[in-house]
Write an enzyme that holds these catalytic residues in place. Structure first.
Site, PDB file in Angstrom:
ATOM      1  N   TYR A  70      94.991 236.548  19.282  1.00 20.31           N
ATOM      2  CA  TYR A  70      94.657 236.530  17.941  1.00 20.31           C
ATOM      3  C   TYR A  70      93.571 237.628  17.672  1.00 20.31           C
ATOM      4  O   TYR A  70      93.859 238.291  16.493  1.00 20.31           O
ATOM      5  CB  TYR A  70      93.507 235.346  17.855  1.00 20.31           C
ATOM      6  CG  TYR A  70      93.100 235.064  16.380  1.00 20.31           C
ATOM      7  CD1 TYR A  70      93.714 234.167  15.660  1.00 20.31           C
ATOM      8  CD2 TYR A  70      91.936 235.532  16.105  1.00 20.31           C
ATOM      9  CE1 TYR A  70      93.147 234.014  14.169  1.00 20.31           C
ATOM     10  CE2 TYR A  70      91.360 235.468  14.770  1.00 20.31           C
ATOM     11  CZ  TYR A  70      91.834 234.635  13.881  1.00 20.31           C
ATOM     12  OH  TYR A  70      91.520 234.544  12.538  1.00 20.31           O
ATOM     13  N   LYS A 107      77.411 234.449  25.344  1.00 21.37           N
ATOM     14  CA  LYS A 107      78.232 233.935  24.020  1.00 21.37           C
ATOM     15  C   LYS A 107      78.709 232.551  24.510  1.00 21.37           C
ATOM     16  O   LYS A 107      79.832 232.622  25.167  1.00 21.37           O
ATOM     17  CB  LYS A 107      79.035 235.055  23.484  1.00 21.37           C
ATOM     18  CG  LYS A 107      79.502 234.449  22.284  1.00 21.37           C
ATOM     19  CD  LYS A 107      80.511 235.693  21.446  1.00 21.37           C
ATOM     20  CE  LYS A 107      80.801 235.252  20.233  1.00 21.37           C
ATOM     21  NZ  LYS A 107      81.713 234.147  20.115  1.00 21.37           N
ATOM     22  N   ASP A 151      80.725 229.463  24.314  1.00 19.04           N
ATOM     23  CA  ASP A 151      82.065 228.976  23.774  1.00 19.04           C
ATOM     24  C   ASP A 151      82.512 227.755  23.230  1.00 19.04           C
ATOM     25  O   ASP A 151      82.647 226.794  23.649  1.00 19.04           O
ATOM     26  CB  ASP A 151      83.188 229.453  24.650  1.00 19.04           C
ATOM     27  CG  ASP A 151      84.657 229.609  23.885  1.00 19.04           C
ATOM     28  OD1 ASP A 151      84.693 229.854  22.695  1.00 19.04           O
ATOM     29  OD2 ASP A 151      85.761 229.862  24.703  1.00 19.04           O
ATOM     30  N   ARG A 178      79.453 225.151  10.890  1.00 21.48           N
ATOM     31  CA  ARG A 178      79.431 226.394  10.170  1.00 21.48           C
ATOM     32  C   ARG A 178      80.289 226.423   8.589  1.00 21.48           C
ATOM     33  O   ARG A 178      79.880 227.041   7.885  1.00 21.48           O
ATOM     34  CB  ARG A 178      80.009 227.641  10.778  1.00 21.48           C
ATOM     35  CG  ARG A 178      79.775 228.836  10.386  1.00 21.48           C
ATOM     36  CD  ARG A 178      79.937 230.058  11.439  1.00 21.48           C
ATOM     37  NE  ARG A 178      81.447 230.037  11.692  1.00 21.48           N
ATOM     38  CZ  ARG A 178      81.747 231.058  12.490  1.00 21.48           C
ATOM     39  NH1 ARG A 178      80.990 231.943  13.125  1.00 21.48           N
ATOM     40  NH2 ARG A 178      82.971 230.993  13.104  1.00 21.48           N
ATOM     41  N   GLU A 213      74.765 226.259  19.442  1.00 26.01           N
ATOM     42  CA  GLU A 213      75.975 225.934  19.930  1.00 26.01           C
ATOM     43  C   GLU A 213      76.251 224.570  20.386  1.00 26.01           C
ATOM     44  O   GLU A 213      75.494 224.142  21.326  1.00 26.01           O
ATOM     45  CB  GLU A 213      76.421 227.077  20.772  1.00 26.01           C
ATOM     46  CG  GLU A 213      77.903 227.249  20.850  1.00 26.01           C
ATOM     47  CD  GLU A 213      78.529 227.938  19.796  1.00 26.01           C
ATOM     48  OE1 GLU A 213      77.747 228.639  18.877  1.00 26.01           O
ATOM     49  OE2 GLU A 213      79.723 228.580  19.742  1.00 26.01           O
ATOM     50  N   CYS A 261     114.149 220.886  50.139  1.00 23.44           N
ATOM     51  CA  CYS A 261     113.102 222.035  50.498  1.00 23.44           C
ATOM     52  C   CYS A 261     113.810 223.275  50.293  1.00 23.44           C
ATOM     53  O   CYS A 261     115.003 223.499  50.705  1.00 23.44           O
ATOM     54  CB  CYS A 261     112.823 221.888  52.057  1.00 23.44           C
ATOM     55  SG  CYS A 261     111.828 223.452  52.595  1.00 23.44           S
ATOM     56  N   CYS A 278     114.661 224.907  54.058  1.00 24.17           N
ATOM     57  CA  CYS A 278     115.419 224.503  55.256  1.00 24.17           C
ATOM     58  C   CYS A 278     116.196 223.329  54.632  1.00 24.17           C
ATOM     59  O   CYS A 278     117.102 222.834  55.303  1.00 24.17           O
ATOM     60  CB  CYS A 278     114.495 223.793  56.335  1.00 24.17           C
ATOM     61  SG  CYS A 278     113.683 222.107  55.846  1.00 24.17           S
ATOM     62  N   CYS A 295     107.574 218.990  52.888  1.00 27.17           N
ATOM     63  CA  CYS A 295     108.880 219.250  53.556  1.00 27.17           C
ATOM     64  C   CYS A 295     108.337 218.537  54.993  1.00 27.17           C
ATOM     65  O   CYS A 295     107.412 218.915  55.400  1.00 27.17           O
ATOM     66  CB  CYS A 295     109.103 220.476  53.706  1.00 27.17           C
ATOM     67  SG  CYS A 295     110.436 220.883  54.932  1.00 27.17           S
ATOM     68  N   CYS A 350     110.784 223.712  59.799  1.00 20.97           N
ATOM     69  CA  CYS A 350     111.260 224.562  58.560  1.00 20.97           C
ATOM     70  C   CYS A 350     110.732 225.930  58.862  1.00 20.97           C
ATOM     71  O   CYS A 350     109.500 226.112  59.106  1.00 20.97           O
ATOM     72  CB  CYS A 350     110.477 223.692  57.303  1.00 20.97           C
ATOM     73  SG  CYS A 350     110.651 224.682  55.914  1.00 20.97           S
TER      74      CYS A 350
HETATM   75  S1  IVH Z   1      73.739 234.092  17.296  1.00 17.53           S
HETATM   76  C1  IVH Z   1      75.153 235.827  12.960  1.00 17.53           C
HETATM   77  N1  IVH Z   1      73.741 233.648  19.794  1.00 17.53           N
HETATM   78  O1  IVH Z   1      79.257 233.098  18.245  1.00 17.53           O
HETATM   79  C2  IVH Z   1      75.207 234.676  13.957  1.00 17.53           C
HETATM   80  N2  IVH Z   1      75.788 233.143  18.440  1.00 17.53           N
HETATM   81  O2  IVH Z   1      81.185 234.920  16.947  1.00 17.53           O
HETATM   82  C3  IVH Z   1      74.882 234.843  15.242  1.00 17.53           C
HETATM   83  N3  IVH Z   1      77.356 231.934  19.672  1.00 17.53           N
HETATM   84  O3  IVH Z   1      78.801 232.034  15.006  1.00 17.53           O
HETATM   85  C4  IVH Z   1      74.408 233.684  15.978  1.00 17.53           C
HETATM   86  N4  IVH Z   1      76.681 232.065  21.637  1.00 17.53           N
HETATM   87  O4  IVH Z   1      78.810 230.137  16.856  1.00 17.53           O
HETATM   88  C5  IVH Z   1      74.486 233.583  18.494  1.00 17.53           C
HETATM   89  N5  IVH Z   1      74.108 233.102  21.975  1.00 17.53           N
HETATM   90  C6  IVH Z   1      74.290 233.193  20.877  1.00 17.53           C
HETATM   91  C7  IVH Z   1      75.736 232.802  20.737  1.00 17.53           C
HETATM   92  C8  IVH Z   1      76.334 232.601  19.232  1.00 17.53           C
HETATM   93  C9  IVH Z   1      77.744 231.773  20.890  1.00 17.53           C
HETATM   94  C10 IVH Z   1      78.395 231.847  18.672  1.00 17.53           C
HETATM   95  C11 IVH Z   1      78.209 231.319  17.266  1.00 17.53           C
HETATM   96  C12 IVH Z   1      78.518 232.444  16.146  1.00 17.53           C
HETATM   97  C13 IVH Z   1      79.712 233.015  16.933  1.00 17.53           C
HETATM   98  C14 IVH Z   1      79.839 234.245  16.441  1.00 17.53           C
END
Ligand code: IVH
Length: 674
Positions: free
Chosen positions: A36, A115, A117, A136, A170, A401, A404, A419, A424
């Site tokens: 992506y 960051k 997920d 969001r 998050e 297998c 053998c 097996c 074997c």
């Molecule tokens: S700060 C301006 N801190 O990443 C927005 N975001 O790709 C900044 N995210 O929308 C948010 N960990 O959902 C911030 N430690 C972190 C984060 C974090 C994950 C996510 C969040 C944001 C997205 C942006």
């Protein structure tokens, strides 16, 4: 040229909008994140060159995807922005230089945070009470998920403040909760989630909040709006004081170099963390500077997300083959069209077992997403069903297998298919490979290729043949074979001779008894003390006495008894190490003469956090060599915990249970490494 770019641009807009919808709205990704990002970057490049192509509908102008129709809409007081991505140190350099220039400063402090997920959420408190929560959405308008957020345990429903406050963070699903949920769904015949992020999304955006309540979600906070704070560092502390969970793995960095070190640390720790992260966010720590810089259309200028190299990729399954293990277990393997994942070319991935193939309905010819995490063997995550060709048929698991030809066998209740022909050839080669491996006899110069060569030539058919190699070389004349020089043959004999002295624990391990890995072999060796006592116990049929050993259970005893019920296995043992009538080819030394100490004998220990002198893997091996059992989770049985930097919830749990906590330095002292 322009026409071509215009066409590609419109194609990319369509594709990206479709993928983004699948990802954000239906929680079912159909391409990998990396793929992506690649398409998205291609779009940005075209738009940079031909700005006239930018329209309101371009994914570059939208944050996330538009909301679905079912939830009540909420307009965000402050736009919920996204983060710009960085993929390498040059991007980070550029970002830092830009920040310095905008702020007219020589040095800037950055707060680094994982960051996470998951999905971002905003939670509003009035007079200390949680009154509204939203997703969001497109950045301006999100969905009202108040009822759903209220079901998340670690979200405080009340906080000790009077003014109106917005908390952003998050919503994620911890890896352990994700696995539990998928197990349950599998049992109930429901579709399993591809990853914790999809599971979190699918669980949060439920109109019926009782469904959200039944899934275990967590909220990690990272921002406060509506309070006059000066630094991001302060925000994180405040959030904790209010009772929010914040990431423990954060660091205030004063230079690009220091930040890079922390980024690398987090990358190496990634697979050990409780939650999925896909990069590190760099945030200008000083809010007065953040305000000074302001925002671009989609991103704030003060922060950036430094993404980890992709761990997932999309490719095609060319074939499904079967691998025979040393105990006869059959593992299906996907042979892939080679693909680069974070700098490593991957052409095979494990499919684990027959059930896994059936559960995920993986077929030859499928486009699939594969994942490579840390040192773990690459695995097939899921097939992209909408890319499957019409004439595709389910994979039929072979009945025989591949080596053998004997009929494969599945024990009831077990997932493994076996097996059961102990002659074997594939099994014998695997057994030999295990026998000479580093933790067993550790014979250098006998790698997979050489073992196969010697086996195929009929020179080495059993373990003991290895020790007759030099004597019989008058006939074999290995040095005349292709690929074997005089020197390499000489070196091989030297390492075989060096291996003739072996400690009892390694010796037991080398035999390849099912369930007798390093720890169990060591416990067994310690129990018997020397080879002759071990041999007598086998000869007297009294191996059941091993039940007295803490850590050895009935099923292991069954396995070792079954193993030595086979006459050939006792003969192998005696041919190797001798008995009262016969001298062997190797000398098994008592465990006490082991090169390692035994200071951690019978202790169960847990590592947490980032170690600074040695890697986690090294620490684990050292601990085990000193007799400890290393566990990944804290329980009442844990003897003590070794806490490195930024230790997280495990540390907390240990403290709650009153378990002793020691530092990395103390650990190294214990095993006499300092
Ligand atoms: S700060 C301006 N801190 O990443 C927005 N975001 O790709 C900044 N995210 O929308 C948010 N960990 O959902 C911030 N430690 C972190 C984060 C974090 C994950 C996510 C969040 C944001 C997205 C942006």
């Amino acid at each position: 040229m322009f026409e071509e770019k215009k066409r590609r641009h419109s194609e990319l807009v369509k594709l990206l909008s479709k993928y983004s919808k699948q990802y954000y709205i239906f929680d079912t990704p159909t391409i990998s994140d990396a793929e992506y990002d690649k398409l998205y970057n291609e779009l940005l490049t075209i738009e940079a060159e031909y700005p006239q192509l930018i329209t309101k509908n371009s994914p570059s102008q939208k944050v996330g995807a538009k909301t679905t129709i079912n939830f009540k809409k909420v307009t965000h007081q402050d736009k919920m922005l996204s983060l710009e991505n960085a993929y390498n140190e040059q991007d980070i350099s550029d970002f830092i230089n830009r920040v310095k220039k905008l702020c007219n400063k020589e040095q800037i402090d950055f707060m680094l945070e994982p960051k996470l997920d998951g999905l971002s959420a905003s939670i509003i408190y009035k007079n200390g009470i949680l009154v509204q929560a939203s997703t969001r959405g497109d950045g301006n308008i999100g969905e009202d998920i108040t009822q759903n957020i209220l079901t998340i345990n670690n979200v405080p429903k009340k906080i000790p403040i009077n003014n109106e406050l917005e908390i952003r963070g998050e919503v994620i699903m911890l890896k352990k909760d994700f696995e539990l949920l998928n197990k349950l769904r599998e049992k109930n015949g429901e579709k399993i989630f591809a990853n914790p992020r999809n599971a979190a999304a699918g669980s949060l955006r439920q109109l019926d909040a009782s469904i959200t309540a039944s899934r275990k979600l967590s909220f990690f906070a990272y921002a406060i709006l509506g309070e006059d704070l000066l630094y991001q560092e302060e925000v994180l502390k405040k959030l904790e004081n209010y009772g929010f969970t914040v990431s423990k793995e954060v660091k205030l960095c004063h230079s690009q170099k220091e930040a890079l070190q922390f980024y690398k640390k987090l990358e190496s720790l990634r697979s050990d963390l409780e939650y999925d992260i896909d990069g590190v966010v760099y945030k200008t720590n000083d809010f007065s500077l953040q305000k000074l810089m302001g925002n671009a259309t989609k991103y704030p200028r003060h922060s950036i997300a430094y993404k980890f190299p992709a761990q997932q990729a999309e490719t095609t399954i060319l074939n499904i083959t079967l691998q025979v293990g040393r105990t006869g277990n059959i593992t299906p393997v996907a042979e892939l069209k080679p693909v680069n994942i974070g700098g490593v070319i991957v052409s095979r991935a494990t499919l684990h077992n027959k059930d896994e193939i059936e559960k995920k309905d993986i077929r030859i010819g499928d486009r699939i997403i594969i994942q490579r995490a840390g040192d773990v063997i690459p695995q097939v995550l899921y097939p992209l069903l909408n890319r499957r060709s019409k004439d595709s048929t389910p994979f039929i698991f072979p009945k025989n297998c591949p080596c053998c030809g004997s009929e494969l066998f599945k024990e009831q209740k077990e997932v493994a298919i076996k097996c059961i022909n102990s002659n074997c050839p594939a099994q014998l080669v695997e057994k030999l490979k295990h026998f000479v491996s580093r933790q067993a006899f550790n014979i250098e110069g006998l790698g997979e290729q050489n073992i196969k060569f010697l086996f195929d030539k009929g020179i080495i058919k059993s373990f003991v043949d290895i020790f007759y190699l030099e004597e019989k070389n008058e006939i074999f004349k290995l040095e005349n074979e292709e690929g074997w020089g005089k020197q390499s043959v000489y070196n091989l004999f030297a390492s075989i001779n060096k291996a003739r002295n072996i400690t009892l624990d390694r010796f037991i391990y080398s035999l390849g008894i099912p369930q007798f890995g390093k720890t169990t072999s060591r416990l067994t060796a310690k129990f018997f003390g020397n080879y002759h006592r071990f041999l007598n116990s086998i000869k007297n049929n009294s191996l059941s006495e091993l039940i007295n050993v803490n850590g050895i259970g009935e099923s292991m005893i069954k396995d070792i008894q079954n193993f030595f019920e086979i006459k050939n296995n006792i003969n192998t043992l005696i041919n190797l190490a001798g008995d009262e009538n016969k001298t062997g080819q190797v000398y098994v030394t008592d465990i006490e003469n082991n090169q390692y100490g035994n200071n951690l004998a019978n202790l169960t220990i847990v590592f947490t956090g980032i170690l600074s002198n040695i890697s986690r893997e090294q620490a684990k091996i050292l601990a085990e060599n000193n007799g400890a059992k290393v566990s990944s989770s804290i329980s009442k049985k844990t003897s003590f915990v070794i806490a490195g930097d930024n230790a997280g919830q495990k540390l907390q749990k240990a403290q709650n249970l009153g378990i002793k906590i020691i530092s990395e330095e103390e650990f190294l002292k214990l095993i006499e490494r300092t």
